[in-house]
Design an enzyme around this catalytic site. Sequence first.
Site, mmCIF file in Angstrom:
data_model
loop_
_atom_site.group_PDB
_atom_site.id
_atom_site.type_symbol
_atom_site.label_atom_id
_atom_site.label_comp_id
_atom_site.label_asym_id
_atom_site.label_seq_id
_atom_site.Cartn_x
_atom_site.Cartn_y
_atom_site.Cartn_z
ATOM 1 N N LYS A 1 8.955 -30.680 -26.380
ATOM 2 C CA LYS A 1 9.395 -31.738 -25.445
ATOM 3 C C LYS A 1 9.288 -31.236 -24.010
ATOM 4 O O LYS A 1 8.768 -31.922 -23.131
ATOM 5 C CB LYS A 1 10.850 -32.107 -25.746
ATOM 6 C CG LYS A 1 11.544 -32.876 -24.631
ATOM 7 C CD LYS A 1 12.976 -33.238 -24.952
ATOM 8 C CE LYS A 1 13.961 -32.174 -24.660
ATOM 9 N NZ LYS A 1 14.411 -32.083 -23.262
ATOM 10 N N ASN A 2 9.764 -30.007 -23.772
ATOM 11 C CA ASN A 2 9.869 -29.499 -22.397
ATOM 12 C C ASN A 2 8.548 -29.019 -21.818
ATOM 13 O O ASN A 2 8.503 -28.596 -20.663
ATOM 14 C CB ASN A 2 10.945 -28.412 -22.306
ATOM 15 C CG ASN A 2 12.327 -29.000 -22.525
ATOM 16 O OD1 ASN A 2 12.498 -30.229 -22.540
ATOM 17 N ND2 ASN A 2 13.313 -28.153 -22.722
ATOM 18 N N ARG B 1 16.501 -36.714 -16.582
ATOM 19 C CA ARG B 1 16.335 -36.050 -15.291
ATOM 20 C C ARG B 1 14.907 -35.529 -15.095
ATOM 21 O O ARG B 1 14.459 -35.364 -13.962
ATOM 22 C CB ARG B 1 17.288 -34.883 -15.078
ATOM 23 C CG ARG B 1 18.219 -34.602 -16.169
ATOM 24 C CD ARG B 1 19.106 -33.431 -15.948
ATOM 25 N NE ARG B 1 19.254 -33.006 -14.610
ATOM 26 C CZ ARG B 1 20.112 -33.513 -13.733
ATOM 27 N NH1 ARG B 1 20.855 -34.527 -14.086
ATOM 28 N NH2 ARG B 1 20.187 -33.035 -12.517
ATOM 29 N N CYS C 1 25.225 -34.571 -15.031
ATOM 30 C CA CYS C 1 24.757 -34.440 -16.413
ATOM 31 C C CYS C 1 25.892 -33.768 -17.195
ATOM 32 O O CYS C 1 26.695 -33.027 -16.625
ATOM 33 C CB CYS C 1 23.483 -33.584 -16.399
ATOM 34 S SG CYS C 1 23.051 -32.947 -18.011
ATOM 35 N N ARG D 1 23.454 -29.736 -12.051
ATOM 36 C CA ARG D 1 21.986 -29.739 -12.105
ATOM 37 C C ARG D 1 21.344 -30.380 -10.863
ATOM 38 O O ARG D 1 20.618 -31.348 -10.942
ATOM 39 C CB ARG D 1 21.497 -30.419 -13.373
ATOM 40 C CG ARG D 1 21.997 -29.719 -14.628
ATOM 41 C CD ARG D 1 21.534 -30.381 -15.884
ATOM 42 N NE ARG D 1 20.112 -30.084 -16.148
ATOM 43 C CZ ARG D 1 19.458 -30.593 -17.203
ATOM 44 N NH1 ARG D 1 20.058 -31.425 -18.017
ATOM 45 N NH2 ARG D 1 18.180 -30.285 -17.391
ATOM 46 N N ASP E 1 19.111 -23.080 -24.157
ATOM 47 C CA ASP E 1 18.923 -24.208 -25.080
ATOM 48 C C ASP E 1 19.173 -23.822 -26.530
ATOM 49 O O ASP E 1 19.147 -24.691 -27.401
ATOM 50 C CB ASP E 1 17.506 -24.777 -24.943
ATOM 51 C CG ASP E 1 17.329 -25.499 -23.619
ATOM 52 O OD1 ASP E 1 16.200 -25.849 -23.278
ATOM 53 O OD2 ASP E 1 18.339 -25.666 -22.913
ATOM 54 N N VAL F 1 23.551 -19.971 -17.378
ATOM 55 C CA VAL F 1 22.586 -20.865 -16.733
ATOM 56 C C VAL F 1 23.243 -22.157 -16.261
ATOM 57 O O VAL F 1 23.057 -22.591 -15.127
ATOM 58 C CB VAL F 1 21.399 -21.155 -17.673
ATOM 59 C CG1 VAL F 1 20.427 -22.136 -17.036
ATOM 60 C CG2 VAL F 1 20.690 -19.853 -18.050
ATOM 61 N N ARG G 1 16.565 -37.579 -28.560
ATOM 62 C CA ARG G 1 15.855 -37.292 -27.300
ATOM 63 C C ARG G 1 14.934 -36.090 -27.478
ATOM 64 O O ARG G 1 13.912 -35.989 -26.817
ATOM 65 C CB ARG G 1 16.866 -36.971 -26.193
ATOM 66 C CG ARG G 1 17.727 -38.134 -25.799
ATOM 67 C CD ARG G 1 18.492 -37.828 -24.532
ATOM 68 N NE ARG G 1 17.577 -37.351 -23.492
ATOM 69 C CZ ARG G 1 17.991 -37.037 -22.268
ATOM 70 N NH1 ARG G 1 19.248 -37.128 -21.942
ATOM 71 N NH2 ARG G 1 17.132 -36.622 -21.358
HETATM 72 C C1 EPZ Z 1 14.843 -27.314 -17.983
HETATM 73 O O1 EPZ Z 1 15.801 -28.055 -17.239
HETATM 74 C C2 EPZ Z 1 14.900 -27.859 -19.402
HETATM 75 N N1 EPZ Z 1 14.545 -29.275 -19.402
HETATM 76 C C3 EPZ Z 1 16.319 -27.682 -19.962
HETATM 77 O O2 EPZ Z 1 16.292 -28.120 -21.323
HETATM 78 C C4 EPZ Z 1 16.665 -26.194 -19.940
HETATM 79 O O3 EPZ Z 1 17.999 -26.018 -20.398
HETATM 80 C C5 EPZ Z 1 16.540 -25.656 -18.508
HETATM 81 O O4 EPZ Z 1 15.199 -25.919 -18.021
HETATM 82 C C6 EPZ Z 1 16.796 -24.159 -18.426
HETATM 83 O O5 EPZ Z 1 15.924 -23.474 -19.263
HETATM 84 C C7 EPZ Z 1 13.220 -29.614 -19.337
HETATM 85 O O6 EPZ Z 1 12.347 -28.778 -19.249
HETATM 86 C C8 EPZ Z 1 12.912 -31.078 -19.368
HETATM 87 P P1 EPZ Z 1 16.581 -25.547 -14.208
HETATM 88 P P2 EPZ Z 1 15.829 -27.918 -15.620
HETATM 89 O O7 EPZ Z 1 16.092 -26.274 -13.019
HETATM 90 O O8 EPZ Z 1 14.463 -27.749 -15.105
HETATM 91 C C9 EPZ Z 1 20.084 -24.767 -11.135
HETATM 92 C C10 EPZ Z 1 17.009 -29.298 -23.202
HETATM 93 O O9 EPZ Z 1 18.045 -29.198 -23.886
HETATM 94 N N2 EPZ Z 1 19.224 -25.475 -10.165
HETATM 95 O O10 EPZ Z 1 15.873 -24.309 -14.656
HETATM 96 O O11 EPZ Z 1 16.658 -29.028 -15.110
HETATM 97 C C11 EPZ Z 1 20.652 -25.719 -12.176
HETATM 98 O O12 EPZ Z 1 21.845 -26.316 -11.733
HETATM 99 C C12 EPZ Z 1 17.125 -29.246 -21.699
HETATM 100 O O13 EPZ Z 1 15.840 -29.434 -23.656
HETATM 101 C C13 EPZ Z 1 19.635 -25.553 -8.828
HETATM 102 O O14 EPZ Z 1 20.690 -25.049 -8.465
HETATM 103 O O15 EPZ Z 1 16.645 -26.544 -15.456
HETATM 104 C C14 EPZ Z 1 20.905 -24.820 -13.357
HETATM 105 O O16 EPZ Z 1 22.165 -24.217 -13.205
HETATM 106 C C15 EPZ Z 1 18.561 -29.117 -21.226
HETATM 107 N N3 EPZ Z 1 18.839 -26.213 -7.939
HETATM 108 C C16 EPZ Z 1 19.812 -23.748 -13.243
HETATM 109 O O17 EPZ Z 1 19.294 -23.847 -11.902
HETATM 110 C C17 EPZ Z 1 17.653 -26.788 -8.305
HETATM 111 O O18 EPZ Z 1 16.965 -27.356 -7.435
HETATM 112 C C18 EPZ Z 1 18.656 -23.944 -14.199
HETATM 113 O O19 EPZ Z 1 18.134 -25.246 -14.004
HETATM 114 C C19 EPZ Z 1 17.262 -26.701 -9.653
HETATM 115 C C20 EPZ Z 1 18.057 -26.036 -10.560
#
Ligand code: EPZ
Length: 417
Positions: free
Chosen positions: A22-23, A92, A116, A121, A304, A326, A396
């Site tokens: 998915k990701n 998102r 979320c 996030r 995850d 995370v 999802r």
């Molecule tokens: C991706 O989300 C995945 N989703 C998530 O999978 C996964 O948990 C996550 O990466 C971490 O591996 C998809 O790929 C669609 P991040 P993403 O930006 O990109 C902070 C699932 O269950 N952050 O790496 O949203 C954020 O708050 C889902 O399949 C900022 O502060 O994750 C978080 O604490 C859930 N500012 C950390 O970074 C930003 O601009 C990681 O978020 C962006 C992120």
Amino acid sequence: MDKIIIKGGKSLKGSVRVSGAKNSALPLICATLLTSGAHRLKNVPSLKDIDTVEKLLTSLGAVIVRDGHLFEVDANNINCFEAPYDVVRTMRASVLVLGPLLARYGRAKVSLPGGCAIGARPINLHIKGLEALGAEIELEQGYLNARAKKLRGARIHLDVPTVGGTENLLMAATLAKGETILENAACEPEITDLAYALIGMGARIEGAGTDTIHIQGVDELYPLEFSVMPDRIEAGTFMVAAAMNRGDIRISGAVSEHLDALIAKLREAGVEIKEEDDVLRVKGPRKVESVNIKTRPFPGFPTDMQAQFMALMTMGRGTSVITENVFENRFMHVCEMQRMGANITIDGNTAIVQGVKRLKGAPVMATDLRASASLVLCGLAAENTTEVKRVYHLDRGYENLEEKFRQLGADICRVQE
Ligand code: EPZ
């Protein structure tokens, strides 16, 4: 709303094949906005989130044809540049249209995703990076209004290795003028998959999969022709299921290098894992050893898989300390597991899990995608019957999960509430 009913205690036996990731599929589908022509994406999983991104791209003017796991996109006539709030708040990852639309059309209006279940996030790093590439971005009534005459390459240091932020900036930089360097970039396999696909479209990218990625902008890209990598989190979920039930299963299609951290921890817990060609053979122990985990960006233990691994630790022989580094609120599954007799204490971003002999079936409620998967795993191991409600969360991110578990011998079915 559907619910899943499980009669626990069956040992899982047999073979299962993982679906496409998915990701990886989500950013790849957004990447089709970068150029016109007929894009062909194979091994795209049939999931609610894929339906959502299909609706979003169709609303932008793309023409999409799906046939099973084949996903074809014609992005010749993009005539709308808005990702509306009611779409973005349900998924998102919709914000991943920002980079491609800005790079190709110089404009995009994308709703901020809002909160979320697992954390705030924010997407501040996406915005900061796109502004470094020359975009002007204003926040108006919850929407990001972004404009850019022509993106130009820049050196961007990401405060955290954000997966989505790396993907948005990687896609935007492919058409920017000059070189972009992404520092402290995410190293997840999904980033590497996206980079391979973009390189196949004519992009010039080096270093994907490491924390520093170099992108030389090009004038235009060619249509995408790619097959989505297998879903490492789905594979990991099945591995934990086998570990909880003294199961003996074969998982085909998984890439073990994507799961090194999880495999190491499962082996520490006493799980037997062998690679046989492209099959992972997983045999659960008679008694599960309690081990500690800390979630980290790849190649660390994946966040995850935290909820699923906690499900395993509820039946460990001792005490397991699970630290979520995370996301700030990713223990929503704990109170539901406690309803099943799990002995878990939360202290900030740490959960202390004292193993119990056996979980007891109960009605439980899913709150997010991976929490719902962990409750299914608990139900498969628990005595008596477990009902997991609100399984739309599960739909999802898992394709026919209960069917796949049934094929492995589980007593599991889906009914309408
Ligand atoms: C991706 O989300 C995945 N989703 C998530 O999978 C996964 O948990 C996550 O990466 C971490 O591996 C998809 O790929 C669609 P991040 P993403 O930006 O990109 C902070 C699932 O269950 N952050 O790496 O949203 C954020 O708050 C889902 O399949 C900022 O502060 O994750 C978080 O604490 C859930 N500012 C950390 O970074 C930003 O601009 C990681 O978020 C962006 C992120």
